[in-house]
Scaffold this motif. Structure first.
Motif, mmCIF file in Angstrom:
data_model
loop_
_atom_site.group_PDB
_atom_site.id
_atom_site.type_symbol
_atom_site.label_atom_id
_atom_site.label_comp_id
_atom_site.label_asym_id
_atom_site.label_seq_id
_atom_site.Cartn_x
_atom_site.Cartn_y
_atom_site.Cartn_z
ATOM 1 N N LEU A 97 44.693 71.054 192.892
ATOM 2 C CA LEU A 97 46.103 70.678 192.805
ATOM 3 C C LEU A 97 46.473 69.665 193.884
ATOM 4 O O LEU A 97 47.054 68.608 193.594
ATOM 5 N N ALA A 98 46.118 69.952 195.130
ATOM 6 C CA ALA A 98 46.506 69.078 196.246
ATOM 7 C C ALA A 98 45.787 67.731 196.190
ATOM 8 O O ALA A 98 46.415 66.677 196.334
ATOM 9 N N MET A 99 44.488 67.751 195.965
ATOM 10 C CA MET A 99 43.735 66.493 195.936
ATOM 11 C C MET A 99 44.067 65.680 194.687
ATOM 12 O O MET A 99 44.115 64.448 194.734
ATOM 13 N N GLY A 100 44.310 66.348 193.562
ATOM 14 C CA GLY A 100 44.727 65.634 192.354
ATOM 15 C C GLY A 100 46.047 64.917 192.575
ATOM 16 O O GLY A 100 46.210 63.753 192.202
ATOM 17 N N ALA A 101 46.997 65.604 193.219
ATOM 18 C CA ALA A 101 48.289 64.976 193.508
ATOM 19 C C ALA A 101 48.137 63.839 194.515
ATOM 20 O O ALA A 101 48.746 62.774 194.352
ATOM 21 N N ALA A 102 47.309 64.031 195.539
ATOM 22 C CA ALA A 102 47.146 62.999 196.574
ATOM 23 C C ALA A 102 46.464 61.751 196.013
ATOM 24 O O ALA A 102 46.918 60.621 196.259
ATOM 25 N N VAL A 103 45.395 61.934 195.258
ATOM 26 C CA VAL A 103 44.695 60.776 194.679
ATOM 27 C C VAL A 103 45.587 60.072 193.656
ATOM 28 O O VAL A 103 45.670 58.841 193.620
ATOM 29 N N SER A 104 46.287 60.849 192.853
ATOM 30 C CA SER A 104 47.167 60.254 191.849
ATOM 31 C C SER A 104 48.305 59.474 192.505
ATOM 32 O O SER A 104 48.639 58.364 192.078
ATOM 33 N N TYR A 105 48.902 60.051 193.548
ATOM 34 C CA TYR A 105 49.972 59.335 194.243
ATOM 35 C C TYR A 105 49.448 58.048 194.867
ATOM 36 O O TYR A 105 50.107 57.011 194.817
ATOM 37 N N THR A 106 48.255 58.098 195.448
ATOM 38 C CA THR A 106 47.662 56.901 196.042
ATOM 39 C C THR A 106 47.461 55.822 194.991
ATOM 40 O O THR A 106 47.776 54.644 195.221
ATOM 41 N N VAL A 107 46.962 56.204 193.834
ATOM 42 C CA VAL A 107 46.756 55.237 192.741
ATOM 43 C C VAL A 107 48.086 54.649 192.293
ATOM 44 O O VAL A 107 48.219 53.432 192.127
ATOM 45 N N GLU A 108 49.082 55.503 192.104
ATOM 46 C CA GLU A 108 50.387 55.016 191.646
ATOM 47 C C GLU A 108 51.041 54.120 192.700
ATOM 48 O O GLU A 108 51.694 53.136 192.360
ATOM 49 N N PHE A 109 50.874 54.449 193.974
ATOM 50 C CA PHE A 109 51.407 53.608 195.033
ATOM 51 C C PHE A 109 50.727 52.240 195.021
ATOM 52 O O PHE A 109 51.393 51.205 195.147
ATOM 53 N N LEU A 110 49.402 52.212 194.860
ATOM 54 C CA LEU A 110 48.690 50.932 194.801
ATOM 55 C C LEU A 110 49.083 50.125 193.566
ATOM 56 O O LEU A 110 49.105 48.892 193.602
ATOM 57 N N GLN A 111 49.417 50.816 192.484
ATOM 58 C CA GLN A 111 49.830 50.108 191.272
ATOM 59 C C GLN A 111 51.171 49.394 191.446
ATOM 60 O O GLN A 111 51.487 48.494 190.671
ATOM 61 N N LEU A 112 51.948 49.787 192.438
ATOM 62 C CA LEU A 112 53.190 49.066 192.718
ATOM 63 C C LEU A 112 52.912 47.603 193.058
ATOM 64 O O LEU A 112 53.749 46.734 192.833
ATOM 65 N N VAL A 132 44.097 69.980 187.560
ATOM 66 C CA VAL A 132 44.179 71.432 187.406
ATOM 67 C C VAL A 132 43.450 71.871 186.136
ATOM 68 O O VAL A 132 42.765 72.903 186.124
ATOM 69 N N ALA A 133 43.545 71.072 185.070
ATOM 70 C CA ALA A 133 42.798 71.379 183.844
ATOM 71 C C ALA A 133 41.293 71.333 184.111
ATOM 72 O O ALA A 133 40.530 72.124 183.545
ATOM 73 N N GLY A 134 40.861 70.415 184.972
ATOM 74 C CA GLY A 134 39.457 70.368 185.365
ATOM 75 C C GLY A 134 39.033 71.635 186.093
ATOM 76 O O GLY A 134 37.915 72.130 185.904
#
Length: 196
Positions: A97-112, A132-134
């Motif tokens: 949960l934590a790493m999925g959110a952190a990596v996803s946020y990092t990707v979305e921030f870079l996509q800005l 989490v499904a993983g």
């Protein structure tokens, strides 16, 4: 003591890092391509770039599904890694949960900073759900999948001999050269695309 009993020969030990690294490479490639970053934010936010805001694109069920699917191997690999370190199921769930959110946020921030991309909190939520499904996929069948991958790898290692490796390498280069020669023979100045 047999070599199969060594910790580095266990299925989880051999495959958890591979799955994790390949999933991170896939996430980076599929979310950040074409890798043209601009220091200016690609769309007007009106607030800090750390606050992603809502996505400008229309939300579709297929986009949500693909975002979830993209992070399933990441959550699976993280859960395998935590399991390898003798972590419990709750620890695996929290790490996914934590790493999925952190990596996803990092990707979305870079996509800005990529003009062709759109970022928003909905993607962070769907990517975290995929992680989490993983975890749940690993909890259901992770040991079986890792054992089967290790069994397949062992059978390939037993089958490959230096002679077979040399033959396969020669066949690979011959096929590449054959395809290149064929494509090169079909290329003429008359059929050249000047936009390339």
């Amino acid at each position: 003591m047999k070599t199969q009993d060594l910790p580095h020969r266990q299925p989880g030990a051999r495959w958890s890092n591979r799955i994790l690294i390949l999933s991170l490479l896939g996430i980076a490639y599929l979310t950040l391509f074409p890798f043209r970053f601009h220091l200016e934010i690609s769309h007007s936010m009106g607030s800090s770039p750390f606050l992603l805001g809502a996505s400008a694109k229309k939300s579709y069920a297929m986009d949500f599904f693909l975002n979830v699917l993209l992070f399933v191997p990441f959550g699976f690999g993280l859960s395998a890694r935590v399991s390898k370190k003798n972590g419990g199921r709750w620890a695996s769930l929290l790490v996914a949960l934590a790493m999925g959110a952190a990596v996803s946020y990092t990707v979305e921030f870079l996509q800005l900073y990529i003009p062709e991309r759109d970022s928003g909190w909905s993607d962070v939520i769907s990517n975290t759900a995929g992680s989490v499904a993983g975890f749940f996929l690993f909890a259901l069948c992770g040991d079986t999948v890792l054992a089967e991958l290790s069994r397949w790898e062992d059978s390939v290692e037993r089958w490959l001999s230096p002679l077979r490796e040399a033959v396969l390498l020669a066949a690979y280069f011959a096929a590449c050269c054959g395809i290149s020669f064929f494509l090169q023979s079909k290329t003429r100045l008359s059929n050249w695309d000047p936009r390339c």
